[in-house]
Design a protein around this motif. Structure first.
Motif, mmCIF file in Angstrom:
data_model
loop_
_atom_site.group_PDB
_atom_site.id
_atom_site.type_symbol
_atom_site.label_atom_id
_atom_site.label_comp_id
_atom_site.label_asym_id
_atom_site.label_seq_id
_atom_site.Cartn_x
_atom_site.Cartn_y
_atom_site.Cartn_z
ATOM 1 N N HIS A 1 44.233 40.009 45.819
ATOM 2 C CA HIS A 1 44.637 38.851 46.613
ATOM 3 C C HIS A 1 43.652 37.701 46.399
ATOM 4 N N TYR A 2 44.181 36.559 46.012
ATOM 5 C CA TYR A 2 43.342 35.405 45.718
ATOM 6 C C TYR A 2 44.107 34.133 46.050
ATOM 7 N N LEU A 3 43.381 33.029 46.124
ATOM 8 C CA LEU A 3 43.991 31.734 46.411
ATOM 9 C C LEU A 3 43.251 30.673 45.609
ATOM 10 N N MET A 4 44.006 29.893 44.858
ATOM 11 C CA MET A 4 43.426 28.810 44.065
ATOM 12 C C MET A 4 43.615 27.493 44.811
ATOM 13 N N ILE A 5 42.525 26.776 45.044
ATOM 14 C CA ILE A 5 42.597 25.490 45.740
ATOM 15 C C ILE A 5 42.138 24.409 44.779
ATOM 16 N N THR B 1 38.723 19.525 40.857
ATOM 17 C CA THR B 1 37.900 20.695 41.194
ATOM 18 C C THR B 1 38.819 21.891 41.411
ATOM 19 N N LEU B 2 38.313 23.073 41.114
ATOM 20 C CA LEU B 2 39.048 24.308 41.349
ATOM 21 C C LEU B 2 38.161 25.285 42.106
ATOM 22 N N GLU B 3 38.611 25.649 43.276
ATOM 23 C CA GLU B 3 37.916 26.664 44.070
ATOM 24 C C GLU B 3 38.828 27.873 44.189
ATOM 25 N N VAL B 4 38.283 29.038 43.924
ATOM 26 C CA VAL B 4 39.069 30.267 44.006
ATOM 27 C C VAL B 4 38.526 31.133 45.134
ATOM 28 N N TRP B 5 39.371 31.386 46.116
ATOM 29 C CA TRP B 5 39.005 32.315 47.185
ATOM 30 C C TRP B 5 39.364 33.723 46.718
ATOM 31 N N VAL B 6 38.432 34.616 46.854
ATOM 32 C CA VAL B 6 38.625 35.978 46.367
ATOM 33 C C VAL B 6 38.292 36.967 47.473
ATOM 34 N N GLU B 7 39.226 37.872 47.731
ATOM 35 C CA GLU B 7 38.943 38.945 48.685
ATOM 36 C C GLU B 7 38.109 40.030 48.014
#
Length: 423
Positions: free
Chosen positions: A345-349, A358-364
């Motif tokens: 599960h991840y989310l690319m912002i 800019t690219l921020e990736v939230w990673v569980e």
């Protein structure tokens, strides 16, 4: 069928379909006339490239029923896409269209080893979305027992799966991962009888398939379709997972260069287009799917001679261009799963700060790796950032979040939040 036999069948059906569409659909008739094209100019499948393309915009411009090729009295069902922008794309079906759809889905289910003795839990959404009813009627056509769960209420999904002894489940891969989490929490993995999963409706990677198979001890198969062409059942993979077999007797695939729209060579990545040669209600010429894939006409190890399309690299319309680099969410997913220290599960912002993307990736982080030790988390953050930079070709800011922080989806997973004001 041999390749020659398939092309002969396709040619006969294409000639009939073009003649019928020309006389029954004003939109296509005007397009063909503008090109100086008449039905008699199409003598077989070799003339497919003479026909005009169709896009989702064309369907929306003719909303709701402008592209239908049969009278309203012969339409027995209507579905519509769940598009987030503009008008929905409306699809109509004749009775024969529904029968062909049922047969295609039944073929998929038989190919993955299911039959009359199986109980198939359909956890795709029901309604205007084609997933639920597509799998439902296909499973009934096969003679299997259908449990029409639809999506949502995951704990009940797990209860019914165990109590009813379901042997197969059909749903999106991201939702199946959520179901797996609940099964693991309740210690129910050993009590269920699942042997197969039929997953589709969103892109997923080979690594995600392997993870599902490992955690559930089942075989997971990819089913492909889109409402404009039919719904699920246009193509699917067999036990060898060497591409998705396309049911070419109903849907003629082409792989096109997205820039020139010229045909690609077998094995070359391009945009997938379909011409429907048996659809009665909504026949389509060379419908551009925006899905990026390649095609293989060689006989499969399973013995089938149908053309195979490779696992999708992405879509021409979900491709992100960040600082001049083309990015697909599937690249992030592949890199994270190969790392093996995070959940799927991840989310690319994506954002734009001081005129720079800019690219921020939230990673569980998986429960077993999660630690309160700041140094350990910092080390993992740097490790993930390095892996993503190598995979994507640009620097990425990584934010680690606790297990189950990222919202779970019961349908298509939302992987990207694009905050840029892009025209």
């Amino acid at each position: 069928m041999s390749r020659d036999e398939m092309q002969n069948l396709q040619s006969k059906r294409l000639i009939k379909m073009v003649d019928r569409v020309y006389h029954n659909v004003e939109f296509y008739r005007k397009k063909m006339q503008a090109m100086g094209l008449e039905p008699g100019d199409i003598g077989g499948i070799e003339d497919l490239n003479k026909l005009p393309f169709t896009t989702k915009t064309d369907l929306r411009d003719n909303y709701p029923f402008g592209l239908f090729a049969i009278p309203q009295s012969e339409i027995v069902r209507v579905h519509a896409s769940s598009g987030t922008t503009g008008k929905a794309t409306v699809v109509g079906y004749s009775r024969r269209d529904i029968e062909n759809w049922q047969e295609c889905v039944a073929r998929v289910l038989a190919m993955v080893g299911l039959g009359k003795e199986d109980k198939i839990q359909v956890s795709y959404g029901y309604g205007l979305f084609t997933g639920g009813l597509g799998l439902h009627y296909g499973a009934e056509n096969l003679g299997a027992t259908v449990i029409p769960m639809s999506s949502g209420n995951t704990k009940k999904q797990v209860t019914m799966m165990e109590d009813f002894g379901c042997t197969a489940i059909a749903c999106t891969p991201s939702y199946l991962l959520h179901i797996i989490e609940v099964l693991e929490e309740e210690g129910a993995i050993g009590r269920i009888k699942l042997k197969a999963a039929i997953c589709g409706a969103e892109p997923w990677t080979e690594n995600m398939r392997k993870e599902i198979e490992t955690r559930l001890h089942i075989n997971a198969h990819d089913i492909y379709g889109l409402s404009e062409v039919m719904g699920p059942g246009v193509a699917a993979d067999c036990e060898y997972h060497a591409g998705l077999h396309v049911y070419e007797d109903h849907f003629v695939p082409e792989i096109l260069n997205p820039d020139t729209l010229e045909p690609c060579e077998p094995g070359e990545i391009g945009e997938l287009a379909f011409t429907t040669i048996t659809k009665e209600a909504l026949p389509l010429f060379r419908y551009r799917t925006k899905d990026l894939t390649s095609i293989n006409y060689e006989k499969c190890e399973c013995g089938r001679t149908l053309a195979r399309i490779s696992r999708f690299k992405g879509r021409t319309d979900d491709m992100l261009i960040i600082r001049g680099v083309n990015i697909f969410p599937s690249q992030v997913e592949t890199a994270l799963l190969e790392l093996g220290e995070t959940s799927p599960h991840y989310l690319m912002i994506v954002d734009r700060v001081n005129h720079q993307d800019t690219l921020e990736v939230w990673v569980e982080v998986e429960e077993r790796f999660f630690s309160d030790e700041i140094k350990e988390l910092e080390h993992l953050t740097l490790k993930i950032a390095y892996v993503l930079q190598q995979a994507l070709g640009l620097s990425v800011k990584v934010k680690l979040v606790e297990p189950k922080t990222i919202e779970r989806s019961e349908g298509k997973a939302k992987r990207v939040i694009d905050k840029r004001k892009l025209v």
